[in-house]
Design a protein around this motif. Structure first.
Motif, PDB file in Angstrom:
ATOM      1  N   ILE A   6       0.864  -1.179   0.000  1.00  0.00           N
ATOM      2  CA  ILE A   6       0.000   0.000   0.000  1.00  0.00           C
ATOM      3  C   ILE A   6       0.902   1.230   0.000  1.00  0.00           C
ATOM      4  CG2 ILE A   6      -1.818   1.267   1.196  1.00  0.00           C
ATOM      5  CD1 ILE A   6      -2.767  -1.416   0.161  1.00  0.00           C
ATOM      6  N   GLY A   7       0.908   1.940  -1.115  1.00  0.00           N
ATOM      7  CA  GLY A   7       1.761   3.110  -1.252  1.00  0.00           C
ATOM      8  C   GLY A   7       1.123   4.344  -0.646  1.00  0.00           C
ATOM      9  N   PHE A   8       1.802   4.948   0.311  1.00  0.00           N
ATOM     10  CA  PHE A   8       1.307   6.131   1.020  1.00  0.00           C
ATOM     11  C   PHE A   8       1.896   7.404   0.423  1.00  0.00           C
ATOM     12  CE2 PHE A   8      -0.362   3.212   3.980  1.00  0.00           C
ATOM     13  CZ  PHE A   8      -1.117   3.878   4.936  1.00  0.00           C
ATOM     14  N   PHE A  32      -2.634  16.249   9.857  1.00  0.00           N
ATOM     15  CA  PHE A  32      -1.362  15.534   9.828  1.00  0.00           C
ATOM     16  C   PHE A  32      -1.256  14.604   8.622  1.00  0.00           C
ATOM     17  CE2 PHE A  32      -1.501  16.826  14.220  1.00  0.00           C
ATOM     18  CZ  PHE A  32      -0.184  16.927  14.628  1.00  0.00           C
ATOM     19  N   SER A  33      -2.370  14.060   8.185  1.00  0.00           N
ATOM     20  CA  SER A  33      -2.302  13.022   7.153  1.00  0.00           C
ATOM     21  C   SER A  33      -3.444  13.111   6.150  1.00  0.00           C
ATOM     22  CB  SER A  33      -2.303  11.633   7.808  1.00  0.00           C
ATOM     23  OG  SER A  33      -3.444  11.467   8.635  1.00  0.00           O
ATOM     24  N   GLY A  34      -3.985  14.306   5.955  1.00  0.00           N
ATOM     25  CA  GLY A  34      -5.141  14.462   5.078  1.00  0.00           C
ATOM     26  C   GLY A  34      -4.905  14.009   3.651  1.00  0.00           C
ATOM     27  N   MET A  35      -3.653  14.093   3.168  1.00  0.00           N
ATOM     28  CA  MET A  35      -3.385  13.664   1.797  1.00  0.00           C
ATOM     29  C   MET A  35      -3.543  12.161   1.615  1.00  0.00           C
ATOM     30  SD  MET A  35      -2.958  15.832  -0.590  1.00  0.00           S
ATOM     31  CE  MET A  35      -2.068  14.896  -1.823  1.00  0.00           C
ATOM     32  N   GLU A  36      -3.633  11.420   2.723  1.00  0.00           N
ATOM     33  CA  GLU A  36      -3.872   9.982   2.579  1.00  0.00           C
ATOM     34  C   GLU A  36      -5.286   9.694   2.087  1.00  0.00           C
ATOM     35  OE1 GLU A  36      -1.310   8.308   2.474  1.00  0.00           O
ATOM     36  OE2 GLU A  36       0.051   9.627   3.590  1.00  0.00           O
ATOM     37  N   SER A  83      -8.614   6.594  -1.726  1.00  0.00           N
ATOM     38  CA  SER A  83      -9.341   6.563  -2.997  1.00  0.00           C
ATOM     39  C   SER A  83      -8.637   5.690  -4.030  1.00  0.00           C
ATOM     40  CB  SER A  83      -9.499   7.985  -3.538  1.00  0.00           C
ATOM     41  OG  SER A  83     -10.344   8.749  -2.707  1.00  0.00           O
ATOM     42  N   ARG A  84      -7.314   5.755  -4.058  1.00  0.00           N
ATOM     43  CA  ARG A  84      -6.566   4.978  -5.054  1.00  0.00           C
ATOM     44  C   ARG A  84      -6.808   3.480  -4.888  1.00  0.00           C
ATOM     45  NH1 ARG A  84      -0.788   4.658  -3.882  1.00  0.00           N
ATOM     46  NH2 ARG A  84      -1.236   6.673  -2.934  1.00  0.00           N
ATOM     47  N   TYR A  85      -6.876   3.033  -3.635  1.00  0.00           N
ATOM     48  CA  TYR A  85      -7.096   1.609  -3.379  1.00  0.00           C
ATOM     49  C   TYR A  85      -8.570   1.273  -3.156  1.00  0.00           C
ATOM     50  CZ  TYR A  85      -2.047   1.164  -2.995  1.00  0.00           C
ATOM     51  OH  TYR A  85      -0.700   1.170  -3.263  1.00  0.00           O
ATOM     52  N   PRO A  95     -14.888   5.085  -0.633  1.00  0.00           N
ATOM     53  CA  PRO A  95     -14.318   6.187   0.149  1.00  0.00           C
ATOM     54  C   PRO A  95     -15.256   7.389   0.224  1.00  0.00           C
ATOM     55  CG  PRO A  95     -12.702   5.311  -1.402  1.00  0.00           C
ATOM     56  CD  PRO A  95     -14.014   4.694  -1.759  1.00  0.00           C
ATOM     57  N   ALA A  96     -15.292   7.997   1.398  1.00  0.00           N
ATOM     58  CA  ALA A  96     -16.117   9.185   1.585  1.00  0.00           C
ATOM     59  C   ALA A  96     -15.539  10.033   2.706  1.00  0.00           C
ATOM     60  CB  ALA A  96     -17.564   8.803   1.908  1.00  0.00           C
ATOM     61  N   LEU A  97     -15.838  11.327   2.662  1.00  0.00           N
ATOM     62  CA  LEU A  97     -15.458  12.238   3.744  1.00  0.00           C
ATOM     63  C   LEU A  97     -16.641  13.141   4.045  1.00  0.00           C
ATOM     64  CD1 LEU A  97     -12.092  14.035   4.299  1.00  0.00           C
ATOM     65  CD2 LEU A  97     -14.236  15.226   4.745  1.00  0.00           C
TER      66      LEU A  97
END
Length: 554
Positions: free
Chosen positions: A24-26, A431-435, A440-442, A527-529
Motif C-alpha cells: 500500500i503506497g502512502f 497531519f495526514s489528510g493527503m492519505e 481513494s486509489r485503493y 471512500p467518503a469524507l
C-alpha cells in the motif's frame, strides 16, 4: 506492507507485489508507519513499513517509536546509502541503525545479500517475542541491487522466517496463579482491568470466561473495550471513578499503571488496593507497585485463573457489582439526557450521537478510529457499545496525533470485510489528510468524518472586542492581527479533499444533514469524507487532559 517508494527501494516494492505481498503506497512515511504499527496490533503479525534512505527513514521513526511505546509488532525496512560511499557525503547518508536504536528491540544492517534472510528472521522474532515491539532492517543500496547466486535465491532462503511462533502463549507459574486465586478469593471488591495488551493478545474468550467464573466486575481501557462486551452485566466502564476508588484487589491484564490509569496511585485508586499484574514483561516501576506479577500472555493466564477459581461462588460479589451497576446506570441516564438535546450549531454530543445511531445494526461491526482532543475524548464515551475486541483505535499510550488515517488504512486492509469509520478532529486530520488519495486509489471502504471547529480546540475563540483590539494593535506595527496559534481557516471545506480524488463528499451542519450523510456513506462501500461543522465553543482546551496544559505564569 506499507510505505513510500523511491531511491533505492522502488524495485523492492515491485518485487513484493510480484511475490504476492500487498504493498500500500502512502503519501507520507509517518502515516505509513502508523498503519504498519496498527496492522501489528490488529493481526498479531508484524506490520511492515518500507522507506527510502535518509529523510524517509527519519520520517518512518514516528511509526516505529509509536509501535515500540505501544508494544505492537512492527518492522521497518529502509534502503540506505551505498556502503562504499559512506563517510564521503553520500546521497541521503545517515547512520540509520544508530538513529533507530532508541525506538527498537532489534536493528540490523545487511552488509551482503546473504545477510538478509538472517536479519529478517531476527527482526520478525524480536518484534513478536516477549513484549512485542519494533524492529529495523537496514539494506544499503549496493546490497539491495546485488545479484544473487542460485543458492541465495533458492526456496530455502525465502522460507527463512518459517517456524517463528507469532503468538507466544506463555503461561504464568502454577504457584503464582494459585497465589492470585487466593487474593481474589479474599477480596471484597475485586476489579478486572482490561488493557489494549489483552486486546492484542486476542484474549476475548478467555477473559469473558474469567469474568463469568469469578463474578468480578471489569472495566476496560479505551483500546481494551469490546474484549468483554460493553453490554455485559459486569461492565463498570460508566462507573470508572467508583470502581477505582473502592477496589481492594485489581487484576490488570495488558495495561500499564501509567498516566492513563492514574499511575495506580491515590486519590484515584483506593489506598490499600492490591495489584495483580498480568504481563509478559512488566516494567520495573509497575512491578514495584504490585502485590503479585503473573508473567505470561493475557489469554493464557486468564484461562489458568478460570480453572483455579472453579470453587469460587461468583454471586459473592453481587453487592459490589450492584453498587457499580447503580452508579453506571445513573451516569448513562445523565449521558442520554445530554445526548437527547439536539444542538445547533452541532456540538460533540449531538454529532457523536447521530454517528452512534448510524453505526448500530451494521454487520459485521465497523472498526472505529478516533483522534483529536475533544473528538476522541467524547467519542470514547458516546460511541458504545463495543461488542468485540480490536474495533476501537485511538491515540493510545503516547497520545499521538496524526495516527487516524494510517490506522484506518491498516484496518481496511487487515479487516476488509468491515466498514472503517475514522472520526477526526480538524487538527488531527491535517497531519495526514493527503492519505485521502491513498484511500481513494485503493478504493478502501473508509468513511472519514472531520469534526471541523475551525482550529485546535476551537480556533479563535476570543470575544469580538478582543479581536477588534488585536486589529487595532496591528495598525501600530505588531503582529496581533495574525491568526491566534490555535486557529485554522474558518469554515474550511475538508470534504473537497476526498472529492478531488474521486471519493464521495458531504458537508453536515445539522443533525439531520449528518444523519443523511452517514446513512448514505456507510452503505456505499466506497471512500467518503463528511465535513462536520462543529461549534467552535463546544470543546475545551486539550480535551480531558487539559490539566497537562498549564497556563503560562509569564
Amino acid at each position: 506492507m506499507y510505505g513510500v517508494i523511491g531511491i533505492p527501494v522502488t524495485e523492492l516494492a515491485s518485487a513484493a507485489q510480484a511475490a504476492g505481498i500487498r504493498f500500500i503506497g502512502f503519501r507520507n512515511e509517518q502515516a505509513a508507519g502508523y498503519a504498519a504499527a496498527a496492522c501489528g496490533f490488529l493481526t498479531g503479525v508484524p506490520g511492515v513499513l518500507l522507506t527510502v534512505s535518509g529523510p524517509g527513514a527519519v520520517h518512518g521513526i514516528a511509526g516505529l517509536s509509536h509501535a515500540q511505546i505501544n508494544t505492537w509488532p512492527m518492522i521497518m525496512i529502509s534502503g540506505s546509502a551505498e556502503q562504499g560511499e559512506v563517510g564521503r557525503g553520500a546521497f541521503q547518508e545517515l547512520d540509520q541503525v544508530a538513529a533507530v536504536q532508541r525506538f527498537t528491540k532489534y536493528s540490523g544492517r545487511a552488509k551482503r545479500a546473504s545477510d538478509i534472510p538472517g536479519i529478517i528472521r531476527a527482526a520478525v522474532h524480536a518484534s513478536v517475542a516477549g513484549r512485542p515491539g519494533a524492529a529495523y532492517v537496514d539494506i544499503p543500496s549496493d546490497v539491495l541491487m546485488a545479484p544473487l547466486s542460485s543458492s541465495e535465491s533458492s526456496g530455502e532462503e525465502q522460507s527463512s522466517v518459517s517456524g517463528i511462533e507469532l503468538r507466544q502463549r506463555a503461561k504464568a507459574s502454577d504457584s503464582d496463579v494459585q497465589r492470585a486465586a487466593s487474593l481474589l478469593k479474599q477480596a471484597q471488591r475485586p476489579l478486572v482491568v482490561i488493557g489494549k495488551g489483552a486486546a492484542y493478545s486476542q484474549a476475548d474468550q478467555a477473559l469473558r470466561g474469567l469474568v463469568a467464573r469469578s463474578g468480578a466486575p471489569f472495566l476496560a481501557t479505551a483500546m481494551g473495550r469490546g474484549v468483554v462486551p460493553d453490554t455485559h452485566a459486569a461492565c463498570a466502564n460508566a462507573a470508572r471513578s467508583l470502581a477505582l476508588a473502592r477496589a481492594d484487589v485489581a487484576i490488570v491484564f495488558g495495561a500499564r499503571l501509567n498516566w492513563q490509569l492514574h499511575f495506580g496511585e491515590p486519590p484515584k485508586w483506593s489506598k490499600g488496593v492490591k495489584y495483580i499484574l498480568v504481563d509478559v514483561e512488566p516494567s520495573q516501576v509497575d512491578a514495584a507497585k504490585a502485590a503479585l506479577v503473573l508473567r505470561g500472555d493475557a489469554a493464557a493466564v486468564a484461562e489458568q485463573l478460570s480453572s483455579t477459581l472453579a470453587g469460587l461462588d461468583p454471586s459473592r460479589f453481587a453487592q459490589w457489582r450492584g453498587q457499580l451497576h447503580e452508579k453506571a446506570l445513573a451516569a448513562k441516564h445523565k449521558l442520554e439526557a445530554r445526548l437527547a438535546r439536539e444542538a445547533f450549531p452541532l456540538d460533540y454530543s449531538t454529532a457523536l450521537r447521530v454517528i452512534r445511531d448510524a453505526l448500530l445494526g451494521i454487520a459485521p461491526a465497523p472498526v472505529v478510529v478516533s483522534e483529536g482532543a475533544n473528538t476522541m475524548d467524547n467519542a470514547r464515551v458516546v460511541l458504545e457499545p463495543a461488542m468485540e475486541g480490536r474495533l476501537r483505535l485511538d491515540a493510545a499510550t503516547w497520545g499521538t496525533m496524526g495516527v487516524g488515517l494510517g490506522y484506518a488504512i491498516a484496518a481496511a486492509t487487515a479487516r476488509p470485510e468491515r466498514l472503517v469509520v475514522a472520526i477526526e478532529g480538524d487538527s488531527a486530520f491535517g497531519f495526514s489528510g493527503m492519505e485521502c488519495e491513498t484511500i481513494s486509489r485503493y478504493q478502501l471502504r473508509i468513511v472519514v468524518l472531520v469534526f471541523n471547529n475551525g482550529g485546535i480546540y476551537g480556533g479563535d475563540r476570543r470575544q469580538p472586542a478582543l479581536q477588534e483590539a488585536a486589529r487595532a494593535g496591528a495598525a501600530k506595527g505588531s503582529f496581533l492581527a495574525d491568526p491566534v496559534p490555535t486557529a485554522f481557516v474558518a469554515d474550511a471545506r475538508y470534504d473537497t479533499v476526498m472529492e478531488a480524488f474521486g471519493g464521495d463528499s458531504f458537508t453536515a451542519r445539522s443533525a439531520a444533514e449528518l444523519a443523511a450523510a452517514c446513512r448514505i456513506s456507510f452503505a456505499a462501500k466506497r471512500p467518503a469524507l463528511i465535513n462536520v461543522a462543529i461549534d467552535p465553543f463546544a470543546g475545551v482546551e486539550s480535551g480531558n487532559v487539559h490539566a497537562f496544559n498549564q497556563p503560562s505564569k509569564l
